[in-house]
Design an enzyme around this catalytic site. Structure first.
Site, PDB file in Angstrom:
ATOM      1  N   SER A   1       0.848  -1.186   0.000  1.00 26.47           N
ATOM      2  CA  SER A   1       0.000   0.000   0.000  1.00 26.47           C
ATOM      3  C   SER A   1       0.886   1.240   0.000  1.00 26.47           C
ATOM      4  CB  SER A   1      -0.957  -0.028   1.201  1.00 26.47           C
ATOM      5  OG  SER A   1      -1.879   1.041   1.145  1.00 26.47           O
ATOM      6  N   THR A   2       0.827   2.064   1.035  1.00 22.12           N
ATOM      7  CA  THR A   2       1.575   3.307   1.071  1.00 22.12           C
ATOM      8  C   THR A   2       3.076   3.062   0.915  1.00 22.12           C
ATOM      9  OG1 THR A   2      -0.077   4.135   2.623  1.00 22.12           O
ATOM     10  CG2 THR A   2       1.941   5.423   2.372  1.00 22.12           C
TER      11      THR A   2
ATOM     12  N   HIS B   1      -2.600  -1.179  -3.299  1.00 25.69           N
ATOM     13  CA  HIS B   1      -3.762  -0.327  -3.073  1.00 25.69           C
ATOM     14  C   HIS B   1      -3.672   0.925  -3.937  1.00 25.69           C
ATOM     15  CE1 HIS B   1      -4.322  -2.165   1.209  1.00 25.69           C
ATOM     16  NE2 HIS B   1      -4.779  -2.950   0.260  1.00 25.69           N
TER      17      HIS B   1
ATOM     18  N   MET C   1      -0.120   1.236   5.030  1.00 25.25           N
ATOM     19  CA  MET C   1      -0.941   1.543   6.195  1.00 25.25           C
ATOM     20  C   MET C   1      -1.959   0.436   6.440  1.00 25.25           C
ATOM     21  SD  MET C   1      -1.856   5.584   5.815  1.00 25.25           S
ATOM     22  CE  MET C   1      -0.592   6.830   5.640  1.00 25.25           C
TER      23      MET C   1
END
Length: 368
Positions: free
Chosen positions: A186-187, A213, A306
């Protein structure tokens, strides 16, 4: 009440744009604008002073630009939702991929400055930006409620495989028998994926499936960028296609990716079922389906990000005796997803990106 509202910091060098954003955000009774910054340097200071719940960040600004500001803010605020709102933040832009790479939580394209109108800008803010602010603020509250314990100081050391796994086969034998690799990120994930995939050997004859994501549209640019640096073909997954060993498939933004056994082959299925962990695509969805298809022969990898998407899927993979690698805290932009798996005691190994790449390159090797 104001105390329950989402505190938003607006970072944009245009006074007109800041005024329009502020006015449009007032259409939501869940949001409160707590301050402004006119450049990246001021943005980093304002985050410390105003403690916002969400930051809205333009990319083109004086002194230090939005990307540089994003990196600086991320150093001290790893879980703060930062939404890039810029004219170059559209889905097919390199700027958007770079923003995700250095830690953007989301991107929303601002209408072209040359032909911008108040009504068009307000439409984008009220139609896209507000919902993303509420979504990411809600995820942050949920993460705080999880109250994940801090990892111990030896998180960069190998975590021993459980005794049952060790009694069944040695670690290297297990690794050499891997038939599929599933990656969740993700991040900060795009940059981690770039660093990882450019090190993977070209003769790795197993499929790799990735959930990063990203919203709909953005994964096309990511796949193109990864394909350019990887030794293997990287593409966005298509519904119904047969997974070919040696290829790398990225879940399309906005769609879950699952794996289905079709005779001797494995097919990729995409669907728009409800988000899991507020995510679609979801790492959990991919991991669960992979464990059903590949059993103990799946290698799951959790990279920077995250939240805790992937945690439940790793529980399922661990039950099937699959291997689980986790990116270490030092090399992660945000140690949420990998930290949740490590803290749950599910990781076979906790390593840097380079370490993970070295282990991947041991898969499918003839140990005779």
């Amino acid at each position: 009440m104001i105390a329950n509202k989402i505190r938003v910091l607006i970072v944009d060098d245009s006074a007109v744009i800041r005024k329009i954003i502020t006015k449009s955000l007032k259409s939501s009774d869940q949001i409160e604008v707590v301050g402004y910054a006119v450049d990246g340097e001021e943005a980093a200071n304002s985050v410390d002073l105003l403690v916002p719940d969400v930051v809205i960040l333009d990319t083109e600004m004086p002194k230090i630009n939005g990307i540089q500001a994003l990196k600086k803010i991320r150093e001290n605020h790893p879980d703060l939702p930062i939404i890039v709102f810029g004219s170059h933040a559209h889905s097919d832009s390199e700027a958007a991929v770079e923003a995700y790479s250095v830690g953007a939580s989301d991107c929303v394209a601002k209408p072209d400055h040359a032909n911008i109108s108040i009504s068009e800008l307000s439409r984008v803010i009220e139609g896209e930006l507000i919902s993303k602010i509420i979504k990411h603020a809600g995820q942050r509250v949920f993460r705080k409620q999880l109250n994940l314990r801090k990892a111990s100081s030896n998180t960069q050391l190998d975590v021993a495989l459980n005794s049952e796994n060790q009694n069944e086969r040695t670690y290297l034998e297990h690794l050499s028998g891997v038939r599929a690799i599933c990656i969740g990120s993700s991040t900060g994930g795009p940059m981690a994926l770039i660093e990882l995939l450019k090190q993977v050997r070209p003769t790795l004859n197993i499929p790799i499936f990735i959930v990063q994501h990203m919203p709909e549209g953005f994964t096309t640019s990511l796949a193109t960028r990864l394909d350019a640096i990887s030794n293997a073909e990287v593409k966005e997954a298509e519904h119904g296609e047969i997974a070919i060993p040696g290829k790398i498939y990225i879940a399309r933004g906005g769609l879950h990716m699952t794996l289905i056994k079709v005779g001797e082959d494995v097919a990729i299925h995409l669907n728009s079922k409800a988000p899991e962990n507020n995510c679609r695509p979801s790492v959990d969805v991919l991991f669960r389906s992979a464990s059903q298809v590949y059993g103990s022969a799946v290698l799951a990898i959790i990279l920077t990000g995250m939240g805790s998407d992937g945690l439940h899927g790793c529980h399922v993979i661990a039950e099937k005796k699959g291997l689980i690698f986790v990116q270490d805290e030092q090399s992660s932009v945000v140690w949420g997803m990998p930290g949740s798996v490590s803290n749950a005691g599910l990781a076979s190994k906790v390593m840097s990106i380079n370490g993970i790449a070295e282990q991947i390159n041991l898969c499918k090797l003839d140990l005779a």
